[in-house]
Scaffold this motif. Structure first.
Motif, PDB file in Angstrom:
ATOM      1  N   MET A  12       1.271  -1.119  -6.898  1.00 50.76           N
ATOM      2  CA  MET A  12       1.453   0.000  -6.506  1.00 50.76           C
ATOM      3  C   MET A  12       0.772   0.566  -5.291  1.00 50.76           C
ATOM      4  O   MET A  12       0.042   0.714  -4.982  1.00 50.76           O
ATOM      5  N   SER A  13       1.801   0.879  -4.004  1.00 49.32           N
ATOM      6  CA  SER A  13       1.141   1.483  -3.010  1.00 49.32           C
ATOM      7  C   SER A  13       1.984   2.662  -2.362  1.00 49.32           C
ATOM      8  O   SER A  13       2.909   3.260  -3.054  1.00 49.32           O
ATOM      9  N   SER A  14       1.651   2.955  -1.170  1.00 50.76           N
ATOM     10  CA  SER A  14       2.214   4.400  -0.538  1.00 50.76           C
ATOM     11  C   SER A  14       3.858   4.329  -0.651  1.00 50.76           C
ATOM     12  O   SER A  14       4.479   5.206  -1.046  1.00 50.76           O
ATOM     13  N   HIS A  16       5.704   3.433  -2.713  1.00 51.73           N
ATOM     14  CA  HIS A  16       6.497   3.508  -4.240  1.00 51.73           C
ATOM     15  C   HIS A  16       6.407   4.894  -4.474  1.00 51.73           C
ATOM     16  O   HIS A  16       6.979   5.457  -5.528  1.00 51.73           O
ATOM     17  N   ALA A  17       5.732   5.921  -3.705  1.00 50.48           N
ATOM     18  CA  ALA A  17       5.402   7.222  -4.119  1.00 50.48           C
ATOM     19  C   ALA A  17       6.747   7.934  -4.455  1.00 50.48           C
ATOM     20  O   ALA A  17       6.867   8.665  -5.526  1.00 50.48           O
ATOM     21  N   MET A  20       8.168   6.399  -7.647  1.00 53.39           N
ATOM     22  CA  MET A  20       7.405   6.792  -8.953  1.00 53.39           C
ATOM     23  C   MET A  20       7.642   8.263  -9.429  1.00 53.39           C
ATOM     24  O   MET A  20       7.817   8.530 -10.678  1.00 53.39           O
ATOM     25  N   TRP A  48       2.035  12.227  -6.120  1.00 54.53           N
ATOM     26  CA  TRP A  48       2.434  10.550  -6.141  1.00 54.53           C
ATOM     27  C   TRP A  48       2.014   9.775  -4.925  1.00 54.53           C
ATOM     28  O   TRP A  48       1.648   8.656  -4.898  1.00 54.53           O
ATOM     29  N   CYS A  52      -0.835   6.855  -5.272  1.00 53.97           N
ATOM     30  CA  CYS A  52      -0.080   5.269  -4.689  1.00 53.97           C
ATOM     31  C   CYS A  52      -1.287   5.124  -3.507  1.00 53.97           C
ATOM     32  O   CYS A  52      -1.808   3.925  -3.990  1.00 53.97           O
ATOM     33  N   SER A  55      -4.210   3.911  -5.542  1.00 55.30           N
ATOM     34  CA  SER A  55      -3.978   2.446  -6.041  1.00 55.30           C
ATOM     35  C   SER A  55      -4.050   1.510  -5.171  1.00 55.30           C
ATOM     36  O   SER A  55      -4.820   0.542  -5.574  1.00 55.30           O
ATOM     37  N   GLU A  56      -3.681   1.505  -4.186  1.00 53.41           N
ATOM     38  CA  GLU A  56      -4.082   0.595  -3.033  1.00 53.41           C
ATOM     39  C   GLU A  56      -5.523   0.334  -2.826  1.00 53.41           C
ATOM     40  O   GLU A  56      -6.013  -0.670  -2.664  1.00 53.41           O
TER      41      GLU A  56
END
Length: 179
Positions: A12-14, A16-17, A20, A48, A52, A55-56
């Motif tokens: 999950m990274s930016s 995917h914001a 998500m 989000w 995200c 998460s990174e």
């Protein structure tokens, strides 16, 4: 990135914001019985983007791995799985959490996603133990975990506050038999 028969699993990274946020909004009612109470702030793009980015950062630090599983054909989010609280040293373990979109439920997607993700956590990250806990009446979650080889270790009373109520949880774990 991890490929399965029907999905592409990414950290999950930016990027995917917005997807998500759409996933959480679309599945708000579906996931509510298994989730903490959510404020309106949870369902914002700013939240989000922050989650995200976190998460990174956590992935880079090795403290957690949050995966987004995308349908190979449509590119939409099928489900997510999170390996959090990674502890190194003599423990080499983490906690697993996951959810699946209502539209993909009951089709074997979660088993497929978790099997590949757990393989990554054991083979690439090098963990020895993954712990997953579920509410006793969540039979779908129980079925997935036992199909994947998790074993029951006990019961934790009033373990987490889910949907506004303290819920007991069944404690399970899966060991890396390759080590």
């Amino acid at each position: 990135m991890i490929d399965t028969a029907r999905t592409r699993i990414e950290v999950m990274s930016s990027k995917h914001a917005s997807d998500m946020l759409a996933y959480e909004l679309e599945n708000r009612e579906h996931l509510a019985p298994w989730s903490p109470l959510r404020t309106d702030e949870f369902y914002t793009i700013d939240n989000w983007l922050s989650l995200c980015k976190n998460s990174e950062s956590a992935f880079e630090k090795g403290s957690e791995v949050k995966f987004v599983a995308l349908d190979k054909d449509a590119g939409e989010i099928v489900g997510v799985c999170n390996f959090t609280g990674i502890v190194r040293g003599v423990f080499q373990a983490c906690f697993l959490g996951y959810s699946i979109s209502r539209k993909f439920e009951g089709q074997g997607y979660m088993t497929e996603i978790l099997e590949a993700s757990i393989g990554y956590m054991f083979d690439i990250v090098g963990l020895n133990r993954i712990m997953a806990n579920y509410i006793p009446h969540n039979v779908a979650s129980e079925r997935v975990l036992f199909k994947l080889g998790f074993e029951k270790e006990g019961v934790a009373r009033k373990y987490l506050k889910i949907a506004g109520q303290w819920e007991d949880h069944i404690l399970t774990s899966k060991l890396n038999e390759r080590t």
